[in-house]
Design an enzyme around this catalytic site. Sequence first.
Site, PDB file in Angstrom:
ATOM      1  N   GLU A 118      28.860 -11.147  24.977  1.00  0.00           N
ATOM      2  CA  GLU A 118      28.020 -11.944  23.676  1.00  0.00           C
ATOM      3  C   GLU A 118      26.091 -11.859  24.259  1.00  0.00           C
ATOM      4  O   GLU A 118      26.388 -11.447  25.006  1.00  0.00           O
ATOM      5  CB  GLU A 118      28.146 -13.408  24.442  1.00  0.00           C
ATOM      6  N   LYS A 120      22.860 -12.026  24.333  1.00  0.00           N
ATOM      7  CA  LYS A 120      21.823 -13.442  25.394  1.00  0.00           C
ATOM      8  C   LYS A 120      21.146 -13.747  24.360  1.00  0.00           C
ATOM      9  O   LYS A 120      19.611 -13.570  23.764  1.00  0.00           O
ATOM     10  CB  LYS A 120      21.418 -12.763  26.426  1.00  0.00           C
ATOM     11  N   ASP A 122      17.427 -16.196  22.799  1.00  0.00           N
ATOM     12  CA  ASP A 122      16.299 -16.272  24.178  1.00  0.00           C
ATOM     13  C   ASP A 122      15.972 -17.646  23.664  1.00  0.00           C
ATOM     14  O   ASP A 122      15.366 -17.675  22.567  1.00  0.00           O
ATOM     15  CB  ASP A 122      14.700 -15.298  23.717  1.00  0.00           C
ATOM     16  N   TYR A 233      28.574 -21.209  23.372  1.00  0.00           N
ATOM     17  CA  TYR A 233      28.923 -19.829  24.217  1.00  0.00           C
ATOM     18  C   TYR A 233      29.879 -20.716  24.889  1.00  0.00           C
ATOM     19  O   TYR A 233      30.232 -19.677  25.683  1.00  0.00           O
ATOM     20  CB  TYR A 233      28.089 -18.521  24.749  1.00  0.00           C
ATOM     21  N   LYS A 321      19.812  -7.333  31.210  1.00  0.00           N
ATOM     22  CA  LYS A 321      18.976  -7.707  30.066  1.00  0.00           C
ATOM     23  C   LYS A 321      18.710  -6.052  29.331  1.00  0.00           C
ATOM     24  O   LYS A 321      18.253  -5.220  30.399  1.00  0.00           O
ATOM     25  CB  LYS A 321      17.950  -8.393  30.754  1.00  0.00           C
ATOM     26  N   CYS A 415     -20.437  -4.131   7.582  1.00  0.00           N
ATOM     27  CA  CYS A 415     -19.094  -4.418   7.316  1.00  0.00           C
ATOM     28  C   CYS A 415     -18.694  -2.446   7.504  1.00  0.00           C
ATOM     29  O   CYS A 415     -19.529  -1.559   6.503  1.00  0.00           O
ATOM     30  CB  CYS A 415     -18.812  -4.537   5.534  1.00  0.00           C
ATOM     31  N   CYS A 418     -18.480  -1.226   3.322  1.00  0.00           N
ATOM     32  CA  CYS A 418     -19.579  -1.453   2.176  1.00  0.00           C
ATOM     33  C   CYS A 418     -20.591  -1.672   2.739  1.00  0.00           C
ATOM     34  O   CYS A 418     -22.351  -1.434   1.877  1.00  0.00           O
ATOM     35  CB  CYS A 418     -19.040  -3.305   1.198  1.00  0.00           C
ATOM     36  N   CYS A 433     -17.763 -10.241   6.490  1.00  0.00           N
ATOM     37  CA  CYS A 433     -18.711  -9.034   6.224  1.00  0.00           C
ATOM     38  C   CYS A 433     -19.178  -9.781   4.800  1.00  0.00           C
ATOM     39  O   CYS A 433     -18.622 -11.145   4.218  1.00  0.00           O
ATOM     40  CB  CYS A 433     -17.397  -8.230   5.088  1.00  0.00           C
ATOM     41  N   CYS A 438     -16.717  -6.660  -1.454  1.00  0.00           N
ATOM     42  CA  CYS A 438     -17.491  -5.335  -0.758  1.00  0.00           C
ATOM     43  C   CYS A 438     -15.429  -4.771  -1.499  1.00  0.00           C
ATOM     44  O   CYS A 438     -14.518  -5.476  -1.551  1.00  0.00           O
ATOM     45  CB  CYS A 438     -16.794  -6.079   0.266  1.00  0.00           C
TER      46      CYS A 438
HETATM   47  S1  IVH Z   1      26.353 -18.067  30.160  1.00  0.00           S
HETATM   48  C1  IVH Z   1      27.580 -20.571  33.673  1.00  0.00           C
HETATM   49  N1  IVH Z   1      25.750 -17.320  27.238  1.00  0.00           N
HETATM   50  O1  IVH Z   1      20.888 -17.976  29.118  1.00  0.00           O
HETATM   51  C2  IVH Z   1      27.044 -19.854  31.962  1.00  0.00           C
HETATM   52  N2  IVH Z   1      23.986 -17.934  28.527  1.00  0.00           N
HETATM   53  O2  IVH Z   1      20.095 -17.388  32.200  1.00  0.00           O
HETATM   54  C3  IVH Z   1      26.081 -20.269  32.280  1.00  0.00           C
HETATM   55  N3  IVH Z   1      21.566 -18.037  27.311  1.00  0.00           N
HETATM   56  O3  IVH Z   1      20.256 -21.132  31.016  1.00  0.00           O
HETATM   57  C4  IVH Z   1      25.391 -19.657  30.467  1.00  0.00           C
HETATM   58  N4  IVH Z   1      23.304 -17.163  25.878  1.00  0.00           N
HETATM   59  O4  IVH Z   1      20.169 -20.877  28.034  1.00  0.00           O
HETATM   60  C5  IVH Z   1      25.527 -18.293  28.049  1.00  0.00           C
HETATM   61  N5  IVH Z   1      25.731 -16.413  25.887  1.00  0.00           N
HETATM   62  C6  IVH Z   1      25.499 -17.019  26.410  1.00  0.00           C
HETATM   63  C7  IVH Z   1      23.938 -17.113  27.002  1.00  0.00           C
HETATM   64  C8  IVH Z   1      23.680 -17.959  27.974  1.00  0.00           C
HETATM   65  C9  IVH Z   1      21.911 -17.132  26.333  1.00  0.00           C
HETATM   66  C10 IVH Z   1      20.971 -18.786  27.939  1.00  0.00           C
HETATM   67  C11 IVH Z   1      21.567 -19.966  28.736  1.00  0.00           C
HETATM   68  C12 IVH Z   1      21.135 -19.956  30.105  1.00  0.00           C
HETATM   69  C13 IVH Z   1      20.701 -18.929  30.615  1.00  0.00           C
HETATM   70  C14 IVH Z   1      20.759 -18.100  31.413  1.00  0.00           C
END
Ligand code: IVH
Length: 675
Positions: A118, A120, A122, A233, A321, A415, A418, A433, A438
């Site tokens: 999946e 990840k 942010d 998720y 990551k 500036c 000009c 400016c 200008c």
């Molecule tokens: S699974 C038991 N799936 O990442 C597994 N986490 O460092 C726990 N996060 O606190 C999380 N996308 O906020 C999972 N597809 C995803 C995710 C995800 C983002 C975040 C989540 C969690 C942090 C873990």
Amino acid sequence: MQNSIEPAALKKIETLRKKLHRHNYLYYVLDNPEISDAAYDRMMKELMELESAFPEFKSPDSPTARVGALPLDKFESVAHFVPMLSLDNGFSDSDIIDFDRRIKKLLNTEDAILYTVEPKLDGIAVELVYEDGRLTLASTRGDGFRGERITPNVKTIGSVPLLLQDTYEQTRPPLLEVRGEVFIGRQGFNRLNNQRLDQDLPPFANARNAAAGSLRQLDSTVTAKRPLEMFVYGVGRAFDFGVESHGEILAALKRLGFRINPLVRSGITIKEALDTYREFEEKRPLLPYDIDGMVIKVDNFSYQQLLGATSRSPRWAIAYKFKAEQETTRVLNIEVQVGRTGTLTPVAHLDPVNVGGVTVSRATLHNEDEIIRKDIRVGDTVFVQRAGDVIPEVVKVVESKRTGQETIFNMPKTCPVCGADTFRVKGEAATRCINITCPAQVKERIKHFASKGAFDIEGMGDKLINQLVDKGLISSYADIIGLSKDTLQALERMGPKSGENIINAIKKSKRITFKRFLYALGIRHVGEHVAGIIASRFKNIDSLADATPEDLASLEGIGPVVAESAVRFFRQDENRKALNKIMDSGVHVYFEGEKKQGAVSDKSFVLTGALESMTRSQAKKMIETAGGRVTGSVSRSTDYLVVGASPGSKLDQAKKLGVEIIDEAALLMYLKIQR
Ligand code: IVH
């Protein structure tokens, strides 16, 4: 009386709830709406009115909960029945191959393990608790064991179901805890920050902070205005789905009405997971939201159970990551750009460097104070960062790399475009400016005037505007509308055809809403959002031009600084002259109310069958008044076939040609007529 009204009201309330519930799902989860936003808003309004007239029928899972509730004093702490764990991180393919090896060893198997991967996101981890199919609790992750109860806030998120799908008719799972990530997409983030800038509020540093700040509002009506979204998720406590893998759980959650990231892949080998990582890396800049990596999860539940968890994270999952979107490079030079309002922005020219897949050769240094605070010098080695869509910036200097050859940058006293003097207003970071004529300012103002959210003149790009100003052919945006074909053709590389196209684009842009018009003027602090607020209250330019700062500041969402700036603009002689010139060149500013009349401008309709609330010739008149055309037979160029009772063969013809078929209610909606 009351007795006969009440059952009818309840019935209507229930029907509206059911409809809104469905349309919400179609819009936010399936991304496939069936009705217009306006029709949705109307239904919501009707429901709100009924609920306030019949408070005894209020319900916590009514779609009206999406507009927010009474403010809280504080957030309560709530326990997570199953702890919300974190994830182990991997940073290279070999970390991931080690992870796969470890798993096989723990499971004592040589067989290939299958995974779900999946993106990840942010954002902020949130748990949703459903009892009997209704959302009863939403909480933040907190320390993993206890989080904060943010139920009213989460209810405002469109992609979070308040009721599980089919709850109305079918099974109601007694208990289900669902987990996912709440976030703000890039577009939503930019819009939100622009609004904040318009309102003189500090912008959020990134989408994650914006999401966190929006979720932690005691007043959920504020949250309701923020563009929050959620992908789920996983689950905490759950009823028996009768499935054996994580991938299947996600599919089941999708059926229950949750939004699952469409990039999820299930049942793949570790090698395929690594390929998918590359794919995510490539897609990353194009995605509508920020991701910071990929999560790899062992698919099979019995394997997950055998593997278990440490106190911190499950052994069956890992986050791969992405490489940090920060790199080091050298500042080759610092140049100064002059913007629309005369602000001088220092920009670092960098030795080009690849940051997260994008070559960065320039970074904004914001203003003089920022340069001093970070002590950035020409020749320095610096960290540059790219976050989402935002312009790359210099994070900090690597002082250990200094040779003594670096030179300190000073903001120019004149500036660079000009040559006029520059100044700093007390209490502001910007250096400006002084010369409002200008050429840099003039060019930027004209570019703004012609830009998408303003007059939206197609083909009137930066290069053309630079040429026109440099050749002295125009000197303000008021000159644009009156441009002639001959003038344009005097320019280099401008053929008769392109000249004509631009003249046509200008012609087309002359019919403009008051909101866009106001925005186009480039009044300081009046961005699209503020322009919208002003346009909805002042119905014409003259009454706005005569407004006092107090008049403006009395509008919700307009502060004193914005009000002062707008009033000052209209009091300046040269601005009034420019306005007159624009109006004299045939610009037609129309107001939102009038827009409804032109709602079907240039659309062609064919009518068939008997309509309910009007005759066909009345319908024809109404369509024509709203700017549309009505023709007798269906062809490929027909936009809509309006179908009444017992339609004729036109219906078959429309179906054959793929012409959009609408009913009378939809026609009235397009014509913006409310019965
Ligand atoms: S699974 C038991 N799936 O990442 C597994 N986490 O460092 C726990 N996060 O606190 C999380 N996308 O906020 C999972 N597809 C995803 C995710 C995800 C983002 C975040 C989540 C969690 C942090 C873990």
